[in-house]
Enzyme design. Structure first.
Site, PDB file in Angstrom:
ATOM      1  N   GLU A  55       0.892  -1.182  -0.126  1.00 12.32           N
ATOM      2  CA  GLU A  55      -0.019   0.017   0.126  1.00 12.32           C
ATOM      3  C   GLU A  55       0.954   1.282  -0.153  1.00 12.32           C
ATOM      4  OE1 GLU A  55      -4.338  -0.420   0.799  1.00 12.32           O
ATOM      5  OE2 GLU A  55      -3.084  -0.784   2.756  1.00 12.32           O
TER       6      GLU A  55
ATOM      7  N   TYR B 165       8.365   0.571  -8.272  1.00 17.73           N
ATOM      8  CA  TYR B 165       7.365  -0.279  -8.171  1.00 17.73           C
ATOM      9  C   TYR B 165       6.893  -0.668  -9.719  1.00 17.73           C
ATOM     10  CZ  TYR B 165       6.883   0.435  -3.145  1.00 17.73           C
ATOM     11  OH  TYR B 165       7.428   0.754  -1.889  1.00 17.73           O
TER      12      TYR B 165
HETATM   13  C1  LIG Z   1      11.658   4.868  -2.451  1.00 19.79           C
HETATM   14  C2  LIG Z   1      12.999   4.456  -1.951  1.00 19.79           C
HETATM   15  C3  LIG Z   1      13.292   3.450  -1.206  1.00 19.79           C
HETATM   16  C4  LIG Z   1      13.877   4.224  -3.440  1.00 19.79           C
HETATM   17  O1  LIG Z   1      15.054   3.942  -2.956  1.00 19.79           O
HETATM   18  P1  LIG Z   1      16.373   4.200  -4.060  1.00 19.79           P
HETATM   19  O2  LIG Z   1      17.352   3.410  -3.672  1.00 19.79           O
HETATM   20  O3  LIG Z   1      16.562   5.564  -4.468  1.00 19.79           O
HETATM   21  O4  LIG Z   1      15.860   3.425  -5.318  1.00 19.79           O
HETATM   22  P2  LIG Z   1      16.316   3.042  -6.710  1.00 19.79           P
HETATM   23  O5  LIG Z   1      17.729   3.631  -6.751  1.00 19.79           O
HETATM   24  O6  LIG Z   1      16.542   1.383  -6.755  1.00 19.79           O
HETATM   25  O7  LIG Z   1      15.584   3.271  -7.965  1.00 19.79           O
HETATM   26  C5  LIG Z   1      14.872   2.738  -8.754  1.00 19.79           C
HETATM   27  C6  LIG Z   1      14.124   3.295  -9.912  1.00 19.79           C
HETATM   28  O8  LIG Z   1      13.111   3.896  -9.160  1.00 19.79           O
HETATM   29  C7  LIG Z   1      12.778   5.075  -9.882  1.00 19.79           C
HETATM   30  N1  LIG Z   1      12.637   6.393  -8.481  1.00 19.79           N
HETATM   31  C8  LIG Z   1      13.281   5.766  -7.471  1.00 19.79           C
HETATM   32  N2  LIG Z   1      13.124   7.177  -6.516  1.00 19.79           N
HETATM   33  C9  LIG Z   1      12.550   8.041  -7.276  1.00 19.79           C
HETATM   34  C10 LIG Z   1      12.191   9.270  -7.189  1.00 19.79           C
HETATM   35  N3  LIG Z   1      12.538  10.025  -6.085  1.00 19.79           N
HETATM   36  N4  LIG Z   1      11.640   9.862  -8.251  1.00 19.79           N
HETATM   37  C11 LIG Z   1      11.368   9.332  -9.305  1.00 19.79           C
HETATM   38  N5  LIG Z   1      11.864   7.901  -9.505  1.00 19.79           N
HETATM   39  C12 LIG Z   1      12.312   7.424  -8.632  1.00 19.79           C
HETATM   40  C13 LIG Z   1      13.571   5.412 -10.774  1.00 19.79           C
HETATM   41  O9  LIG Z   1      13.080   4.794 -11.918  1.00 19.79           O
HETATM   42  C14 LIG Z   1      14.803   4.702 -10.150  1.00 19.79           C
HETATM   43  O10 LIG Z   1      15.629   4.212 -11.518  1.00 19.79           O
HETATM   44  P3  LIG Z   1      16.941   5.324 -11.819  1.00 19.79           P
HETATM   45  O11 LIG Z   1      17.492   5.798 -10.698  1.00 19.79           O
HETATM   46  O12 LIG Z   1      17.569   4.302 -12.727  1.00 19.79           O
HETATM   47  O13 LIG Z   1      16.079   6.312 -12.471  1.00 19.79           O
HETATM   48  C15 LIG Z   1      13.705   5.688  -1.386  1.00 19.79           C
HETATM   49  O14 LIG Z   1      13.249   6.945  -2.072  1.00 19.79           O
HETATM   50  C16 LIG Z   1      13.017   5.879  -0.046  1.00 19.79           C
HETATM   51  O15 LIG Z   1      13.509   5.288   1.275  1.00 19.79           O
HETATM   52  N6  LIG Z   1      12.055   6.894   0.136  1.00 19.79           N
HETATM   53  C17 LIG Z   1      11.310   7.118   1.319  1.00 19.79           C
HETATM   54  C18 LIG Z   1      10.586   5.882   1.954  1.00 19.79           C
HETATM   55  C19 LIG Z   1       9.483   5.716   1.061  1.00 19.79           C
HETATM   56  O16 LIG Z   1       8.664   6.336   0.813  1.00 19.79           O
HETATM   57  N7  LIG Z   1       9.183   4.252   0.918  1.00 19.79           N
HETATM   58  C20 LIG Z   1       8.521   3.857   0.010  1.00 19.79           C
HETATM   59  C21 LIG Z   1       7.202   3.522   0.643  1.00 19.79           C
HETATM   60  S1  LIG Z   1       5.850   2.591  -0.309  1.00 19.79           S
END
Ligand SMILES: CC(C)(COP(=O)(O)OP(=O)(O)OC[C@H]1O[C@@H](n2cnc3c(N)ncnc32)[C@H](O)[C@@H]1OP(=O)(O)O)[C@@H](O)C(=O)NCCC(=O)NCCS
Length: 155
Positions: A112, A123
């Site tokens: 969710e 995702y």
């Molecule tokens: C969401 C989260 C876990 C992503 O972690 P991350 O290590 O940066 O993710 P990745 O590097 O594996 O990203 C994979 C892909 O997802 C997408 N993505 C990740 N973060 C993004 C952002 N802020 N904006 C747009 N696309 C994003 C991109 O397509 C990315 O690929 P790219 O870097 O080659 O463009 C991190 O931003 C986080 O901890 N956010 C706060 C907590 C949260 O919201 N968790 C999810 C709850 S549902």
């Protein structure tokens, strides 16, 4: 508390505190995490800055917290410390959960998400599709209501 959890909980909570913006009220407390792990249905995975399972005494860069019931896995929390973002760790964490679910003959992963969370890109890239919405499900610290979107991935 289990010895491994005694070591892992502070590392997991350090990521929790750094990763979730307080506005959204999404971060769990240490107590909530501890309580969830009292049941064998919930588990966590800590990833290192190098994208491997954390070694003893190594800093964690991110984690997942998940729960599996009757073949279905729910991704409860996904977080990566801001200093390690956009290096593929978030995707690796979800892939690890997909593989683990497959190994355990699970049939579906769901989660969710707050509508508008950029995590949606991650995702969708991994094959998750939206399967439902819950209007006004989340409440921010300022009282604003935000819809929840449910994403699912058949395994
Ligand atoms: C969401 C989260 C876990 C992503 O972690 P991350 O290590 O940066 O993710 P990745 O590097 O594996 O990203 C994979 C892909 O997802 C997408 N993505 C990740 N973060 C993004 C952002 N802020 N904006 C747009 N696309 C994003 C991109 O397509 C990315 O690929 P790219 O870097 O080659 O463009 C991190 O931003 C986080 O901890 N956010 C706060 C907590 C949260 O919201 N968790 C999810 C709850 S549902």
């Amino acid at each position: 508390m289990r010895a491994d959890l005694r070591q892992d909980l502070p590392r997991l909570m350090a990521v929790m505190v750094s990763a979730f913006e307080p506005t959204w009220g999404e971060a769990w407390t240490k107590r909530q995490v501890e309580d969830s792990l009292l049941t064998s249905l919930c588990r966590y995975f800590l990833i290192s800055p190098r994208g491997l399972p954390v070694a003893p005494d190594e800093q964690a860069a991110g984690f997942t917290l998940s729960r599996s019931i009757a073949g279905e896995t729910e991704l409860l929390l996904l977080a990566v410390d801001p200093q390690f973002r956009r290096q593929g760790l978030g995707a690796l964490l979800v892939q690890q959960l997909i593989e683990e679910t497959r190994d355990q003959a699970g049939t579906r992963i769901f989660l969710e998400m707050r509508k508008g969370n950029p995590a949606e890109h991650l995702y969708r890239n991994l094959g998750f599709v939206p399967v439902g919405e819950r209007p006004n499900y989340y409440k921010t610290t300022s009282g604003e209501r935000i819809d929840a979107v449910t994403f699912a991935l058949p395994i």
